[in-house]
Design a protein around this motif. Structure first.
Motif, PDB file in Angstrom:
ATOM      1  N   GLY A 248     -17.871 -23.470 -30.577  1.00 37.20           N
ATOM      2  CA  GLY A 248     -17.131 -24.739 -30.564  1.00 37.20           C
ATOM      3  C   GLY A 248     -15.636 -24.571 -30.347  1.00 37.20           C
ATOM      4  N   ASP A 249     -15.187 -23.347 -30.249  1.00 36.29           N
ATOM      5  CA  ASP A 249     -13.771 -23.089 -29.943  1.00 36.29           C
ATOM      6  C   ASP A 249     -13.517 -23.220 -28.442  1.00 36.29           C
ATOM      7  N   GLU A 250     -12.241 -23.174 -28.099  1.00 34.21           N
ATOM      8  CA  GLU A 250     -11.847 -23.239 -26.690  1.00 34.21           C
ATOM      9  C   GLU A 250     -10.960 -22.037 -26.352  1.00 34.21           C
ATOM     10  N   ALA A 251     -11.135 -21.514 -25.130  1.00 32.91           N
ATOM     11  CA  ALA A 251     -10.268 -20.433 -24.653  1.00 32.91           C
ATOM     12  C   ALA A 251      -9.575 -20.903 -23.375  1.00 32.91           C
ATOM     13  N   ILE A 252      -8.277 -20.649 -23.281  1.00 35.41           N
ATOM     14  CA  ILE A 252      -7.524 -20.985 -22.062  1.00 35.41           C
ATOM     15  C   ILE A 252      -7.612 -19.800 -21.104  1.00 35.41           C
ATOM     16  N   VAL A 253      -7.994 -20.090 -19.857  1.00 32.55           N
ATOM     17  CA  VAL A 253      -8.121 -19.026 -18.838  1.00 32.55           C
ATOM     18  C   VAL A 253      -7.479 -19.499 -17.536  1.00 32.55           C
ATOM     19  N   GLY A 254      -7.172 -18.572 -16.652  1.00 32.50           N
ATOM     20  CA  GLY A 254      -6.670 -18.921 -15.327  1.00 32.50           C
ATOM     21  C   GLY A 254      -7.768 -19.591 -14.510  1.00 32.50           C
ATOM     22  N   ASP A 255      -7.363 -20.483 -13.601  1.00 32.67           N
ATOM     23  CA  ASP A 255      -8.393 -21.232 -12.851  1.00 32.67           C
ATOM     24  C   ASP A 255      -9.115 -20.373 -11.813  1.00 32.67           C
ATOM     25  N   GLN A 256      -8.583 -19.191 -11.529  1.00 29.62           N
ATOM     26  CA  GLN A 256      -9.294 -18.275 -10.628  1.00 29.62           C
ATOM     27  C   GLN A 256      -9.745 -17.016 -11.367  1.00 29.62           C
ATOM     28  N   ALA A 257      -9.814 -17.095 -12.688  1.00 31.51           N
ATOM     29  CA  ALA A 257     -10.164 -15.915 -13.486  1.00 31.51           C
ATOM     30  C   ALA A 257     -11.613 -15.492 -13.258  1.00 31.51           C
ATOM     31  N   HIS A 258     -11.815 -14.193 -13.250  1.00 29.81           N
ATOM     32  CA  HIS A 258     -13.181 -13.668 -13.138  1.00 29.81           C
ATOM     33  C   HIS A 258     -14.034 -14.191 -14.282  1.00 29.81           C
ATOM     34  N   MET A 259     -13.458 -14.260 -15.483  1.00 28.80           N
ATOM     35  CA  MET A 259     -14.215 -14.731 -16.653  1.00 28.80           C
ATOM     36  C   MET A 259     -14.740 -16.146 -16.452  1.00 28.80           C
ATOM     37  N   LEU A 260     -13.985 -16.943 -15.706  1.00 28.07           N
ATOM     38  CA  LEU A 260     -14.379 -18.337 -15.478  1.00 28.07           C
ATOM     39  C   LEU A 260     -15.380 -18.463 -14.335  1.00 28.07           C
ATOM     40  N   LEU A 261     -15.132 -17.688 -13.264  1.00 27.84           N
ATOM     41  CA  LEU A 261     -15.882 -17.926 -12.025  1.00 27.84           C
ATOM     42  C   LEU A 261     -17.105 -17.041 -11.830  1.00 27.84           C
ATOM     43  N   TYR A 262     -17.082 -15.836 -12.393  1.00 30.17           N
ATOM     44  CA  TYR A 262     -18.109 -14.852 -11.999  1.00 30.17           C
ATOM     45  C   TYR A 262     -18.855 -14.239 -13.169  1.00 30.17           C
ATOM     46  N   GLU A 263     -18.789 -14.838 -14.342  1.00 29.18           N
ATOM     47  CA  GLU A 263     -19.455 -14.192 -15.471  1.00 29.18           C
ATOM     48  C   GLU A 263     -20.550 -15.079 -16.051  1.00 29.18           C
ATOM     49  N   VAL A 264     -21.167 -15.852 -15.136  1.00 31.51           N
ATOM     50  CA  VAL A 264     -22.399 -16.601 -15.417  1.00 31.51           C
ATOM     51  C   VAL A 264     -22.236 -17.535 -16.628  1.00 31.51           C
ATOM     52  N   ALA A 265     -21.019 -17.979 -16.892  1.00 31.36           N
ATOM     53  CA  ALA A 265     -20.743 -18.867 -18.039  1.00 31.36           C
ATOM     54  C   ALA A 265     -21.234 -18.258 -19.345  1.00 31.36           C
ATOM     55  N   GLY A 266     -21.168 -16.937 -19.437  1.00 32.73           N
ATOM     56  CA  GLY A 266     -21.662 -16.246 -20.631  1.00 32.73           C
ATOM     57  C   GLY A 266     -20.956 -16.687 -21.907  1.00 32.73           C
ATOM     58  N   CYS A 267     -19.640 -16.913 -21.815  1.00 29.54           N
ATOM     59  CA  CYS A 267     -18.899 -17.329 -23.019  1.00 29.54           C
ATOM     60  C   CYS A 267     -19.451 -18.654 -23.530  1.00 29.54           C
ATOM     61  N   ALA A 268     -19.745 -19.581 -22.604  1.00 25.13           N
ATOM     62  CA  ALA A 268     -20.274 -20.894 -22.998  1.00 25.13           C
ATOM     63  C   ALA A 268     -21.724 -20.768 -23.455  1.00 25.13           C
ATOM     64  N   ALA A 269     -22.528 -20.090 -22.654  1.00 28.08           N
ATOM     65  CA  ALA A 269     -23.968 -20.057 -22.908  1.00 28.08           C
ATOM     66  C   ALA A 269     -24.299 -19.244 -24.158  1.00 28.08           C
ATOM     67  N   LEU A 270     -23.640 -18.130 -24.328  1.00 24.64           N
ATOM     68  CA  LEU A 270     -24.011 -17.223 -25.422  1.00 24.64           C
ATOM     69  C   LEU A 270     -23.058 -17.302 -26.603  1.00 24.64           C
ATOM     70  N   GLY A 271     -21.826 -17.766 -26.361  1.00 19.39           N
ATOM     71  CA  GLY A 271     -20.833 -17.767 -27.443  1.00 19.39           C
ATOM     72  C   GLY A 271     -20.406 -19.156 -27.877  1.00 19.39           C
ATOM     73  N   GLY A 272     -20.916 -20.219 -27.206  1.00 18.24           N
ATOM     74  CA  GLY A 272     -20.494 -21.576 -27.557  1.00 18.24           C
ATOM     75  C   GLY A 272     -19.011 -21.782 -27.349  1.00 18.24           C
ATOM     76  N   LEU A 273     -18.426 -21.005 -26.428  1.00 22.33           N
ATOM     77  CA  LEU A 273     -16.976 -21.033 -26.198  1.00 22.33           C
ATOM     78  C   LEU A 273     -16.688 -21.804 -24.911  1.00 22.33           C
ATOM     79  N   GLN A 274     -15.861 -22.840 -25.038  1.00 23.17           N
ATOM     80  CA  GLN A 274     -15.492 -23.624 -23.860  1.00 23.17           C
ATOM     81  C   GLN A 274     -14.287 -22.980 -23.188  1.00 23.17           C
ATOM     82  N   LEU A 275     -14.397 -22.745 -21.880  1.00 25.75           N
ATOM     83  CA  LEU A 275     -13.262 -22.169 -21.146  1.00 25.75           C
ATOM     84  C   LEU A 275     -12.474 -23.300 -20.495  1.00 25.75           C
ATOM     85  N   ARG A 276     -11.187 -23.322 -20.730  1.00 25.99           N
ATOM     86  CA  ARG A 276     -10.331 -24.399 -20.199  1.00 25.99           C
ATOM     87  C   ARG A 276      -9.355 -23.794 -19.198  1.00 25.99           C
TER      88      ARG A 276
END
Ligand code: TLP
Length: 344
Positions: free
Chosen positions: A76-104
């Motif tokens: 339920g937490d949020e993490a701020i990331v760059g809009d072209q970050a690898h974590m945002l674009l290429y990591e299969v939304a793992g933070c959201a799917a497995l960690g409940g972490l919203q990437l902003r």
């Protein structure tokens, strides 16, 4: 053409003869029991190189970033990331799917999240909002053509995090490329953040593995998350042995990859239909715009690949080329000759 020149990624690098030898000779044990001496040695080396208390070997950069983010945050937490970050674009939304972490996402045009945007995006104490629990950086920045950020630039973002007591994670998959480009030790970049993932299996040419580095307690938590996502490995000294060679022997030579990337960029920039400012290329990744009446990026990448120069179209209008161990100056000249033939 004599051989295929593979510029798709530095992940295509093959282990050096010295790595294969080290793999053969590695002293091994069960690392889930904490008994693999080679893994321990690599983890200690990595922590020391990055100036952190501890490190944990993970299977990939993706796992390092996932476990790294989870170990800082709650569901339920949020993490701020760059809009072209690898974590945002290429990591299969793992933070959201497995960690409940919203990437902003906020704009990361120059390579780092824009400090003003970060400042404006950190959440206040409002019952409607998630908690801003993490800020993520990437250095070098993959989708920003290998952009290199120095410690001072990083501090413009990390100082905001510090004011709010928010931890910072660095996706330093290619932190050694950044360090070599800047002529400083990687620890100087890592000093700006709480945790950092770096990869052995990109420019450093090891076959597998990344390290997550940070404080002792944090890395203790990360070991649990690594186990949870299936990343507890047994006789992992086999791969750690290559990692040790990578850290000892493959870092300084990254300068050669950067020089080759610059040479390639300068040659490409002179060709019709390619839009590229070679002065912006500071590490081993080149991304250029294709503006040709004859090809879009996909068509050009296919044509170059057919001619023996493998590269990736990363959007309908852009191509990425990456230099690495195994690519020598003559390969760059040959690749440019092919590109010249195709585009002229
Ligand atoms: N990047 C790969 C692809 O996934 C795009 C590449 O070819 O560049 N952070 C950054 C900045 C990366 O570039 C990558 C890999 C990762 C993390 C993930 O590493 P792996 O592939 O080991 O999970």
């Amino acid at each position: 053409m004599a051989r295929v020149i593979d510029l798709r990624s530095d992940t295509v690098t093959l282990p050096s003869p010295e790595m294969r030898e080290a793999m053969y000779r590695a002293e091994l044990g069960d690392d889930v029991f904490g008994e693999d001496p080679t893994v321990r040695r690599l983890e200690e080396m990595a922590a020391a190189r990055l100036g952190k208390e501890a490190a944990v070997l993970v299977t990939s950069g993706t796992m390092g970033n996932l476990v790294g983010a989870l170990s800082h945050t709650q569901r339920g937490d949020e993490a701020i990331v760059g809009d072209q970050a690898h974590m945002l674009l290429y990591e299969v939304a793992g933070c959201a799917a497995l960690g409940g972490l919203q990437l902003r996402p906020v704009s990361d045009v120059g390579g780092l999240p824009d400090p003003d945007a970060v400042r404006a995006t950190v959440r206040g104490p409002n019952i409607h909002h998630p908690r801003t629990a993490l800020i993520c950086l990437e250095n070098t920045h993959n989708r920003r053509s290998g952009a290199v950020s120095g410690p001072d630039e990083m501090r413009r973002v990390t100082s905001i995090a510090r004011v709010h007591g928010i931890p910072v994670h660095l996706d330093g998959a290619r932190i050694f490329n950044a360090a070599v480009a800047l002529g400083i030790p990687a620890s100087q970049l890592a000093a700006e953040v709480d945790s950092v993932t770096f990869c052995l299996s990109k420019g450093l040419a090891a076959p597998v593995g990344s390290l997550l580095c940070g404080g002792r307690e944090y890395i203790g938590r990360a070991r649990k998350y690594r186990k949870m996502v299936g990343g507890g490995m047994r006789q992992a000294g086999i791969i750690a042995a290559c990692g040790i060679v990578a850290l000892e022997r493959m870092v300084d030579r990254l300068a050669e990859d950067h020089a080759n990337a610059r040479l390639l960029a300068e040659g490409l920039a002179n060709l019709p239909g390619i839009v590229l400012d070679p002065s912006t290329i500071r590490s081993n990744i080149i991304i250029f715009e294709v503006l040709s009446p004859r090809f879009n990026a996909t068509q050009l990448a296919t044509r170059l690949t057919d001619e023996g120069v493998r590269c990736l179209a990363i959007s309908p209008s852009r191509i990425r080329m990456v230099t690495h161990y195994g690519i020598v100056e003559q390969d760059i000249r040959d690749a440019l000759a092919v590109a010249h033939r195709v585009l002229r």
